[in-house]
Design an enzyme around this catalytic site. Structure first.
Site, PDB file in Angstrom:
ATOM      1  N   ARG A 178       0.848  -1.204   0.000  1.00 57.55           N
ATOM      2  CA  ARG A 178       0.000   0.000   0.000  1.00 57.55           C
ATOM      3  C   ARG A 178       0.875   1.243   0.000  1.00 57.55           C
ATOM      4  O   ARG A 178       1.778   1.382   0.813  1.00 57.55           O
ATOM      5  CB  ARG A 178      -0.913   0.002   1.235  1.00 57.55           C
ATOM      6  CG  ARG A 178      -1.616   1.330   1.534  1.00 57.55           C
ATOM      7  CD  ARG A 178      -2.784   1.576   0.599  1.00 57.55           C
ATOM      8  NE  ARG A 178      -3.350   2.893   0.742  1.00 57.55           N
ATOM      9  CZ  ARG A 178      -4.400   3.200   1.502  1.00 57.55           C
ATOM     10  NH1 ARG A 178      -4.983   2.278   2.228  1.00 57.55           N
ATOM     11  NH2 ARG A 178      -4.866   4.431   1.526  1.00 57.55           N
ATOM     12  N   ARG A 191      -5.456   1.318  -4.947  1.00 57.85           N
ATOM     13  CA  ARG A 191      -4.547   0.773  -3.949  1.00 57.85           C
ATOM     14  C   ARG A 191      -4.612  -0.744  -3.909  1.00 57.85           C
ATOM     15  O   ARG A 191      -5.620  -1.333  -4.280  1.00 57.85           O
ATOM     16  CB  ARG A 191      -4.844   1.345  -2.570  1.00 57.85           C
ATOM     17  CG  ARG A 191      -6.259   1.055  -2.101  1.00 57.85           C
ATOM     18  CD  ARG A 191      -6.689   2.037  -1.060  1.00 57.85           C
ATOM     19  NE  ARG A 191      -7.201   3.194  -1.740  1.00 57.85           N
ATOM     20  CZ  ARG A 191      -8.275   3.857  -1.377  1.00 57.85           C
ATOM     21  NH1 ARG A 191      -8.940   3.509  -0.327  1.00 57.85           N
ATOM     22  NH2 ARG A 191      -8.691   4.899  -2.045  1.00 57.85           N
ATOM     23  N   ASP A 201      -6.674  -1.597   1.388  1.00 55.92           N
ATOM     24  CA  ASP A 201      -7.148  -0.524   2.264  1.00 55.92           C
ATOM     25  C   ASP A 201      -7.849  -1.189   3.432  1.00 55.92           C
ATOM     26  O   ASP A 201      -8.776  -1.985   3.233  1.00 55.92           O
ATOM     27  CB  ASP A 201      -8.118   0.383   1.498  1.00 55.92           C
ATOM     28  CG  ASP A 201      -8.558   1.587   2.314  1.00 55.92           C
ATOM     29  OD1 ASP A 201      -7.797   2.040   3.187  1.00 55.92           O
ATOM     30  OD2 ASP A 201      -9.678   2.079   2.066  1.00 55.92           O
ATOM     31  N   ASP A 212      -9.749  -0.138   6.873  1.00 57.35           N
ATOM     32  CA  ASP A 212     -10.307   0.958   7.669  1.00 57.35           C
ATOM     33  C   ASP A 212     -10.895   0.411   8.958  1.00 57.35           C
ATOM     34  O   ASP A 212     -11.725  -0.508   8.942  1.00 57.35           O
ATOM     35  CB  ASP A 212     -11.417   1.684   6.902  1.00 57.35           C
ATOM     36  CG  ASP A 212     -10.884   2.580   5.805  1.00 57.35           C
ATOM     37  OD1 ASP A 212      -9.714   3.005   5.894  1.00 57.35           O
ATOM     38  OD2 ASP A 212     -11.633   2.864   4.864  1.00 57.35           O
TER      39      ASP A 212
END
Length: 186
Positions: free
Chosen positions: A87, A96, A99, A101
């Site tokens: 990343r 990307r 990811d 989160d």
């Protein structure tokens, strides 16, 4: 005490492991190794790239983990996992490999209700330009993103936002149909 923690996974570029689906599967292994016991994993979903539809579509999922780590430690581990998958943070909301989160940790609100509410109500034109410099929990864009809510509704439909009071299912139902229309299982 181990808290139920939700993480959104996504990617639209190949990593050293392969394409986005293979990358997400490998990332789930790392998440389990670094954070704790995986409690549930959603199906994988194909999602148009956001905000630019010129990038390849994303593969998105959500995972619930029981972890004894503090929220800041979880975030640090997620960033370390992302880096291990190649990343690069060159462009906000850009393409990307991976990811991750941090969506919520139990019913914690961080750093406080005022800061959390400020970031939740940030105008759309400012969202792409500004990023918080501290961990905000629950994730301030959680209620706005079909690509997060659809997978999360499979594994945590009854979780309630501690400030907004809505469940994941209610937040998903409140999204406009066009925000959900092109998100489909892989």
């Amino acid at each position: 005490m181990k808290e139920l923690t939700a993480i959104a996974l996504g990617g639209n570029l190949a990593s050293r492991h392969g394409g986005p689906q293979t990358t997400l599967l490998a990332a789930l292994g790392e998440i389990g190794s670094e954070l704790g016991t995986i409690h549930a994993v959603s199906r994988f979903f194909s999602t148009p790239a956001f905000p630019s539809r010129e990038s390849p579509p994303f593969v998105n999922a959500a995972v619930l983990v029981r972890t004894a780590l503090a929220p800041g430690e979880v975030l640090t581990a997620l960033h370390r996992i992302e880096a291990g998958f190649g990343r690069e943070r060159a462009e906000r909301w850009g393409a990307r490999t991976l990811d991750l989160d941090l969506l919520f940790v139990g019913d914690r609100v961080l750093p406080d209700a005022g800061v959390q509410s400020h970031w939740r109500s940030l105008a759309p034109e400012r969202q792409g330009q500004e990023a918080p410099d501290a961990l905000i929990l629950p994730h301030p864009r959680l209620a706005d993103r079909g690509f997060v809510l659809i997978p999360l509704a499979e594994i945590a439909p009854g979780w309630r936002h501690p400030l907004a009071g809505q469940s994941v299912s209610e937040m998903l139902a409140a999204l406009p149909d066009e925000a959900k229309a092109e998100i489909c299982p892989v």
